[in-house]
Design a protein around this motif. Structure first.
Motif, short mmCIF file in Angstrom:
data_model
loop_
_atom_site.label_atom_id
_atom_site.label_comp_id
_atom_site.label_asym_id
_atom_site.label_seq_id
_atom_site.Cartn_x
_atom_site.Cartn_y
_atom_site.Cartn_z
N PRO A 1 45.01 65.96 32.72
CA PRO A 1 45.21 66.19 31.29
C PRO A 1 45.02 64.90 30.48
CG PRO A 1 47.31 66.24 32.48
CD PRO A 1 46.23 66.11 33.50
N THR A 2 44.63 65.05 29.24
CA THR A 2 44.49 63.93 28.32
C THR A 2 45.85 63.63 27.71
OG1 THR A 2 42.23 64.57 27.82
CG2 THR A 2 43.32 63.11 26.25
N LEU A 3 46.25 62.36 27.72
CA LEU A 3 47.53 61.99 27.14
C LEU A 3 47.49 62.13 25.62
CD1 LEU A 3 48.40 58.79 29.21
CD2 LEU A 3 49.16 61.15 29.60
N ARG A 4 48.54 62.72 25.07
CA ARG A 4 48.64 62.85 23.62
C ARG A 4 48.80 61.47 22.99
NH1 ARG A 4 53.03 67.08 21.97
NH2 ARG A 4 52.29 66.24 20.01
N LYS A 5 48.27 61.31 21.80
CA LYS A 5 48.34 60.03 21.09
C LYS A 5 49.71 59.79 20.48
CE LYS A 5 44.08 59.05 21.95
NZ LYS A 5 43.75 58.13 22.99
N THR A 6 50.45 60.86 20.19
CA THR A 6 51.81 60.75 19.68
C THR A 6 52.67 61.76 20.42
OG1 THR A 6 51.44 62.36 17.93
CG2 THR A 6 51.08 60.04 17.36
N GLY A 7 53.93 61.47 20.54
CA GLY A 7 54.82 62.39 21.23
C GLY A 7 54.61 62.36 22.74
#
Length: 65
Positions: free
Chosen positions: A43-49
């Motif tokens: 999965p791609t890491l979220r930029k926020t949260g």
């Protein structure tokens, strides 16, 4: 906060949820995980949260989504 490489060490039948906070400038590499995402990629890491990564082990294989 830094780029990390981790090896997953679990017994067969165990599972966990990994909560990764803020992937803005960093990466997380999990070795020896078979990704069960639609495209077979991590999965791609979220930029926020937080990004929730679920890991579980069946036999000798660690699966992730």
């Amino acid at each position: 906060g830094a780029t990390r490489t981790a090896t997953v060490s679990m017994a067969s039948g165990e599972g966990l949820v990994l909560m990764v906070d803020d992937g803005t400038d960093f990466t997380l590499t999990l070795t020896d995980v078979v990704w069960t995402t639609a495209d077979g990629n991590k999965p791609t890491l979220r930029k926020t949260g937080y990004t929730a990564i679920v890991l579980w082990k069946i036999g000798s294989v660690v699966y992730g989504k």
